[in-house]
Write an enzyme that holds these catalytic residues in place. Sequence first.
Site, PDB file in Angstrom:
ATOM      1  N   LYS A   5       2.447   1.719   7.448  1.00  0.00           N
ATOM      2  CA  LYS A   5       2.790   0.910   8.458  1.00  0.00           C
ATOM      3  C   LYS A   5       3.654   1.913   9.443  1.00  0.00           C
ATOM      4  O   LYS A   5       4.203   2.988   8.897  1.00  0.00           O
ATOM      5  CB  LYS A   5       3.517  -0.223   7.891  1.00  0.00           C
ATOM      6  CG  LYS A   5       2.428  -1.274   7.106  1.00  0.00           C
ATOM      7  CD  LYS A   5       1.332  -1.562   7.901  1.00  0.00           C
ATOM      8  CE  LYS A   5       1.669  -2.849   8.800  1.00  0.00           C
ATOM      9  NZ  LYS A   5       0.151  -3.216   9.299  1.00  0.00           N
TER      10      LYS A   5
ATOM     11  N   ASP B  87      -5.961 -11.004  14.337  1.00  0.00           N
ATOM     12  CA  ASP B  87      -5.107  -9.969  14.793  1.00  0.00           C
ATOM     13  C   ASP B  87      -5.210  -9.686  16.269  1.00  0.00           C
ATOM     14  O   ASP B  87      -4.533  -9.094  17.079  1.00  0.00           O
ATOM     15  CB  ASP B  87      -5.101  -8.940  13.853  1.00  0.00           C
ATOM     16  CG  ASP B  87      -6.690  -8.101  13.982  1.00  0.00           C
ATOM     17  OD1 ASP B  87      -7.615  -8.926  13.972  1.00  0.00           O
ATOM     18  OD2 ASP B  87      -6.700  -6.957  13.451  1.00  0.00           O
TER      19      ASP B  87
ATOM     20  N   GLU C 179      -4.462   4.540  14.157  1.00  0.00           N
ATOM     21  CA  GLU C 179      -5.574   3.662  14.725  1.00  0.00           C
ATOM     22  C   GLU C 179      -6.168   4.117  15.829  1.00  0.00           C
ATOM     23  O   GLU C 179      -7.065   3.800  16.416  1.00  0.00           O
ATOM     24  CB  GLU C 179      -5.071   2.404  15.122  1.00  0.00           C
ATOM     25  CG  GLU C 179      -3.689   2.553  16.299  1.00  0.00           C
ATOM     26  CD  GLU C 179      -2.575   2.778  15.862  1.00  0.00           C
ATOM     27  OE1 GLU C 179      -2.316   3.083  14.804  1.00  0.00           O
ATOM     28  OE2 GLU C 179      -1.347   2.758  16.520  1.00  0.00           O
TER      29      GLU C 179
ATOM     30  N   TYR D 253      -0.037   4.176  10.755  1.00  0.00           N
ATOM     31  CA  TYR D 253      -0.646   3.366  11.778  1.00  0.00           C
ATOM     32  C   TYR D 253       0.911   3.167  12.604  1.00  0.00           C
ATOM     33  O   TYR D 253       1.964   2.832  12.004  1.00  0.00           O
ATOM     34  CB  TYR D 253      -1.022   2.040  11.270  1.00  0.00           C
ATOM     35  CG  TYR D 253      -2.309   1.799  10.480  1.00  0.00           C
ATOM     36  CD1 TYR D 253      -3.554   2.045  10.911  1.00  0.00           C
ATOM     37  CD2 TYR D 253      -2.351   1.550   9.081  1.00  0.00           C
ATOM     38  CE1 TYR D 253      -4.523   2.175  10.596  1.00  0.00           C
ATOM     39  CE2 TYR D 253      -3.568   1.606   8.424  1.00  0.00           C
ATOM     40  CZ  TYR D 253      -4.727   1.793   9.154  1.00  0.00           C
ATOM     41  OH  TYR D 253      -5.998   1.625   8.656  1.00  0.00           O
TER      42      TYR D 253
ATOM     43  N   HIS E 209       0.231   1.370  16.185  1.00  0.00           N
ATOM     44  CA  HIS E 209       0.159   0.275  17.115  1.00  0.00           C
ATOM     45  C   HIS E 209       1.421   0.270  18.116  1.00  0.00           C
ATOM     46  O   HIS E 209       1.972  -1.035  18.323  1.00  0.00           O
ATOM     47  CB  HIS E 209       0.095  -1.112  16.568  1.00  0.00           C
ATOM     48  CG  HIS E 209      -1.169  -1.049  15.395  1.00  0.00           C
ATOM     49  ND1 HIS E 209      -2.125  -1.237  15.915  1.00  0.00           N
ATOM     50  CD2 HIS E 209      -1.328  -0.975  14.055  1.00  0.00           C
ATOM     51  CE1 HIS E 209      -3.400  -1.273  15.012  1.00  0.00           C
ATOM     52  NE2 HIS E 209      -2.413  -0.958  13.830  1.00  0.00           N
TER      53      HIS E 209
ATOM     54  N   ARG F 235       0.900  -1.041   0.030  1.00  0.00           N
ATOM     55  CA  ARG F 235      -0.167   0.099   0.044  1.00  0.00           C
ATOM     56  C   ARG F 235       0.705   1.254   0.042  1.00  0.00           C
ATOM     57  O   ARG F 235       1.897   1.122   0.542  1.00  0.00           O
ATOM     58  CB  ARG F 235      -0.888   0.008   1.478  1.00  0.00           C
ATOM     59  CG  ARG F 235      -1.983  -1.104   1.159  1.00  0.00           C
ATOM     60  CD  ARG F 235      -2.813  -1.114   2.543  1.00  0.00           C
ATOM     61  NE  ARG F 235      -1.731  -1.696   3.463  1.00  0.00           N
ATOM     62  CZ  ARG F 235      -2.404  -1.758   4.778  1.00  0.00           C
ATOM     63  NH1 ARG F 235      -3.683  -1.365   5.265  1.00  0.00           N
ATOM     64  NH2 ARG F 235      -1.588  -2.063   5.762  1.00  0.00           N
TER      65      ARG F 235
HETATM   66  N1  LIG Z   1      -7.128 -10.079   9.818  1.00  0.00           N
HETATM   67  C1  LIG Z   1      -7.288  -8.792   9.482  1.00  0.00           C
HETATM   68  O1  LIG Z   1      -6.590  -8.686   8.274  1.00  0.00           O
HETATM   69  C2  LIG Z   1      -8.164  -7.886   9.731  1.00  0.00           C
HETATM   70  C3  LIG Z   1      -8.430  -6.768   9.006  1.00  0.00           C
HETATM   71  C4  LIG Z   1      -9.411  -5.754   9.650  1.00  0.00           C
HETATM   72  C5  LIG Z   1     -10.087  -6.261  10.902  1.00  0.00           C
HETATM   73  N2  LIG Z   1      -9.704  -7.252  11.445  1.00  0.00           N
HETATM   74  C6  LIG Z   1     -10.133  -7.683  13.014  1.00  0.00           C
HETATM   75  O2  LIG Z   1     -11.512  -8.223  12.745  1.00  0.00           O
HETATM   76  C7  LIG Z   1     -12.249  -8.157  13.928  1.00  0.00           C
HETATM   77  C8  LIG Z   1     -13.736  -7.509  13.846  1.00  0.00           C
HETATM   78  O3  LIG Z   1     -13.375  -6.026  13.452  1.00  0.00           O
HETATM   79  P1  LIG Z   1     -14.599  -5.237  13.481  1.00  0.00           P
HETATM   80  O4  LIG Z   1     -14.246  -3.679  12.662  1.00  0.00           O
HETATM   81  O5  LIG Z   1     -15.908  -5.870  12.685  1.00  0.00           O
HETATM   82  O6  LIG Z   1     -15.051  -4.666  14.823  1.00  0.00           O
HETATM   83  P2  LIG Z   1     -16.471  -4.008  15.529  1.00  0.00           P
HETATM   84  O7  LIG Z   1     -16.160  -3.485  16.694  1.00  0.00           O
HETATM   85  O8  LIG Z   1     -17.184  -3.324  14.123  1.00  0.00           O
HETATM   86  O9  LIG Z   1     -17.555  -5.484  15.344  1.00  0.00           O
HETATM   87  C9  LIG Z   1     -17.186  -6.434  16.407  1.00  0.00           C
HETATM   88  C10 LIG Z   1     -18.738  -6.951  16.747  1.00  0.00           C
HETATM   89  O10 LIG Z   1     -18.342  -8.424  17.800  1.00  0.00           O
HETATM   90  C11 LIG Z   1     -19.545  -8.157  18.523  1.00  0.00           C
HETATM   91  N3  LIG Z   1     -19.203  -9.320  19.564  1.00  0.00           N
HETATM   92  C12 LIG Z   1     -18.668  -8.912  20.783  1.00  0.00           C
HETATM   93  N4  LIG Z   1     -18.540 -10.057  21.437  1.00  0.00           N
HETATM   94  C13 LIG Z   1     -19.182 -11.176  20.683  1.00  0.00           C
HETATM   95  C14 LIG Z   1     -19.661 -12.553  21.101  1.00  0.00           C
HETATM   96  N5  LIG Z   1     -19.173 -12.965  22.197  1.00  0.00           N
HETATM   97  N6  LIG Z   1     -20.125 -13.007  20.027  1.00  0.00           N
HETATM   98  C15 LIG Z   1     -20.662 -12.517  18.961  1.00  0.00           C
HETATM   99  N7  LIG Z   1     -20.407 -11.354  18.586  1.00  0.00           N
HETATM  100  C16 LIG Z   1     -19.754 -10.620  19.525  1.00  0.00           C
HETATM  101  C17 LIG Z   1     -19.720  -6.865  18.892  1.00  0.00           C
HETATM  102  O11 LIG Z   1     -21.158  -6.784  19.450  1.00  0.00           O
HETATM  103  C18 LIG Z   1     -19.535  -6.104  17.520  1.00  0.00           C
HETATM  104  O12 LIG Z   1     -20.685  -5.936  16.757  1.00  0.00           O
HETATM  105  C19 LIG Z   1     -11.174  -7.189  14.840  1.00  0.00           C
HETATM  106  O13 LIG Z   1     -10.385  -7.901  15.794  1.00  0.00           O
HETATM  107  C20 LIG Z   1     -10.368  -6.468  13.940  1.00  0.00           C
HETATM  108  O14 LIG Z   1      -9.180  -6.184  14.404  1.00  0.00           O
HETATM  109  C21 LIG Z   1      -8.838  -8.183  11.022  1.00  0.00           C
END
Ligand SMILES: NC(=O)c1ccc[n+]([C@@H]2O[C@H](COP(=O)([O-])OP(=O)(O)OC[C@H]3O[C@@H](n4cnc5c(N)ncnc54)[C@H](O)[C@@H]3O)[C@@H](O)[C@H]2O)c1
Length: 372
Positions: free
Chosen positions: A75, A270, A118, A94, A96, A15
């Site tokens: 990054k 993550d 972030e 970012y 972190h 990126r």
């Molecule tokens: N792997 C990757 O490349 C990547 C990229 C972007 C985001 N992420 C990760 O994805 C995850 C989700 O991010 P997001 O932006 O959607 O977060 P978000 O806060 O928008 O959504 C999280 C949801 O989880 C729900 N939740 C909490 N506890 C729960 C449970 N026990 N059961 C069911 N649902 C529950 C919350 O109510 C909320 O609606 C984060 O960990 C984020 O860091 C990873």
Amino acid sequence: MIIGTPKEIKNNENRVALTPAGAKELVKRGHQVFVQHSAGIGSGFSNDEYISAGATILPTIEEVYAIADMIIKVKEPIEPEYKLIKENQLLFTYFHFASYEPLTKAMVQSKATCLAYETVEKKDRSLPLLIPMSEVAGRMAIQKGANYLEKPLQGRGILLGGVPGVLPAKVLILGGGIVGTQAAWMAAGLGADVTIMDVSLARMRYLADVMPANVKTMMSNEYNIREMIKHADLVVGAVLIPGAKAPHLITRDMLKIMKPGTVLVDVAVDQGGCIETCKPTTHENPTYIIDDVVHYCVANMPGAVPYTSTLALTNATLPYAIQLADKGWKKAAQQNPDLVPGLNVINGEIVYKAVAEAFNMDYVPVEKYLAD
Ligand SMILES: NC(=O)c1ccc[n+]([C@@H]2O[C@H](COP(=O)([O-])OP(=O)(O)OC[C@H]3O[C@@H](n4cnc5c(N)ncnc54)[C@H](O)[C@@H]3O)[C@@H](O)[C@H]2O)c1
């Protein structure tokens, strides 16, 4: 202001923090923009496009850091960059910080001003510079999941949307936030039978209102999850508890009740993952199998689609970058409260409490630097 965008040097990072369109906006406002040679290539932007937008191309990363008042990148700086950062230089990227002490110490030592994507936060507590990457990852989760459900990739051999006379696949999404909602739209669009589980009734009421008929909502608890995974073909992990490790909603013993060839895409990897057997993987080697269940746990999913990710990220960062360039970080933060929690390090002092606490370092409230 003089703005510099270096080429990202972190492994596999394609990126770039400023597009030619972004450069043009800044130049139009009277700023000078310097972009490192080939910084945009990984995202599909040539040096010539930046030049046409009014930017100047510099051959080396050293020259970009040396000339700029504000560095905009993607990054966190990595070790070879530490020595290039100047006192009072503004870094908008970012960071972190809380996950890496050497970076925090290096930035304190540099006496630069560090504004972290972030932790920029809106009044409603949403994180506008993290949302775009969640949108990308959520949409990609279904693309990847559909792919790994194919037999040659060791999946169940089921087509997500089915065909006339054959039922579609069942997709279970744990967490209905940004990632979960975007995943649900994609799965629903392909014709799958989708269930979103969340613990927030308010969120599920909203989702029930806006989602098409092939998306249902269900309360997330262990009993319901155990029932649903018996029939799921694809499970997407998308939970987040802010500031905490993700809870293990699918434990090791549960894999035994799933159908062989079920695919798990744990986007929450993550934050430790919401599937106990999830461990971070890479785009080079994205999956592994435990108990006949395919695990996809890539920690930087947006990295695979740098063109889309760059545009999504810069759509969100550019309005803030313009404010910082026009006004300087102090006035911009005084006038836009979203930017205040983004300030993490100023003049050798940590001004973001959680970062100072993470490493037992001194903390100075950011207000000290915002007073006139
Ligand atoms: N792997 C990757 O490349 C990547 C990229 C972007 C985001 N992420 C990760 O994805 C995850 C989700 O991010 P997001 O932006 O959607 O977060 P978000 O806060 O928008 O959504 C999280 C949801 O989880 C729900 N939740 C909490 N506890 C729960 C449970 N026990 N059961 C069911 N649902 C529950 C919350 O109510 C909320 O609606 C984060 O960990 C984020 O860091 C990873």
